[in-house]
Design a protein around this motif. Structure first.
Motif, short mmCIF file in Angstrom:
data_model
loop_
_atom_site.label_atom_id
_atom_site.label_comp_id
_atom_site.label_asym_id
_atom_site.label_seq_id
_atom_site.Cartn_x
_atom_site.Cartn_y
_atom_site.Cartn_z
N HIS A 102 0.83 -1.20 0.00
CA HIS A 102 0.00 0.00 0.00
C HIS A 102 0.87 1.26 0.00
N VAL A 104 1.59 4.08 -1.95
CA VAL A 104 0.98 4.80 -3.07
C VAL A 104 2.02 5.54 -3.89
N SER A 105 3.01 6.12 -3.25
CA SER A 105 4.02 6.89 -3.98
C SER A 105 4.77 6.01 -4.98
N ARG A 137 -4.61 7.36 -8.60
CA ARG A 137 -4.06 7.24 -7.25
C ARG A 137 -3.27 8.46 -6.79
N GLN A 140 -4.09 10.92 -3.77
CA GLN A 140 -3.82 10.57 -2.38
C GLN A 140 -2.49 11.14 -1.89
N LEU A 141 -1.66 11.57 -2.82
CA LEU A 141 -0.34 12.10 -2.45
C LEU A 141 -0.33 13.61 -2.30
#
Length: 190
Positions: A102, A104-105, A137, A140-141
Motif C-alpha cells: 500500500h 501509493v508513492s 491514485r 492521495q499524495l
C-alpha cells in the motif's frame, strides 16, 4: 532543481549511517541509495544511477523492507530503459510490491514508468490502463506537480491512441497545474 546540492546531502546521510561491511542493512540505507540514484539519473549520470540502483536493490533485499524493495525495483526499471525487457520486469515487480505494501508513492511512479515502457514498444493497450491507474491514485499524495506530469504523460498516450479530445482535456489540465505551481527555480518542497 539543485541536484548537486541534493546529492551532497544524500552522500552525507549515507556517511552518517556508515558504509562498511559492519553496517546493518536498513530500509533507510536503501531509500537513501534510491534517492541518490534518482538524482544521478536526473543529472544524466547513467552509470552512477545504475550502480546506485543495484546497490539499493541489495540493501533493500538485505533489509527485507518491501517498500524499499519496490522503490529499488522502480529505480532499476527507470535506469534500464535501454533494455525494455529488463525495465518492464523491474517495473512490474515494483508495482506488485508497492500495491502489496500500500505504498501509493511507489505505486504511482511504477505504474507511470511501466506505462512509458509499454508505450515505447507500441503497446498502448497495456500502457493506457497503467497511466490511468497512476493518475487515479496520485490524488492521495497531494502532489500537484506529479499530477501535472502524469496528466501530461497520459495526454501523450491518448494522442498516440488517436483519442485526441481526451488527450486535449488532460493536456489543458496539466498546463493549468504547471502554471499554478510555477517555474522549477521558484518551487519550494511540498
Amino acid at each position: 532543481g539543485q541536484l548537486a546540492l541534493a546529492d551532497r546531502h544524500l552522500a552525507i546521510a549515507l556517511s552518517v549511517l556508515g558504509d562498511g561491511p559492519e553496517r546493518e542493512a536498513t530500509a533507510l540505507h536503501a531509500r537513501i541509495l534510491i534517492d541518490r540514484g534518482l538524482v544521478a539519473h536526473r543529472r544524466g549520470q547513467v552509470e552512477d544511477a545504475a550502480s546506485l540502483a543495484r546497490a539499493a536493490l541489495l540493501a533493500a533485499s538485505d533489509s527485507r523492507d518491501l517498500s524499499a524493495l519496490a522503490g529499488a525495483h522502480n529505480l532499476l526499471g527507470v535506469v534500464s530503459k535501454r533494455d525494455l525487457s529488463s525495465a518492464r520486469h523491474h517495473l512490474e515487480r515494483a508495482l506488485a510490491l508497492a500495491r502489496r505494501q500500500h505504498d501509493v508513492s511507489v505505486e504511482v511512479a511504477a505504474a507511470n514508468n511501466l506505462a512509458q515502457a509499454h508505450a515505447a514498444t507500441g503497446a498502448l493497450d497495456r500502457a493506457l490502463p497503467l497511466a490511468e491507474s497512476a493518475l487515479a491514485r496520485v490524488g492521495q499524495l497531494a502532489d500537484r506537480h506529479r499530477e501535472a506530469a502524469l496528466r501530461n504523460n497520459l495526454a501523450g498516450l491518448l494522442r498516440a491512441a488517436g483519442r485526441n479530445e481526451e488527450a486535449m482535456l488532460h493536456l489543458k489540465c496539466a498546463v493549468t497545474l504547471f502554471a499554478e505551481i510555477g517555474e522549477p527555480d521558484e518551487r519550494a518542497p511540498e
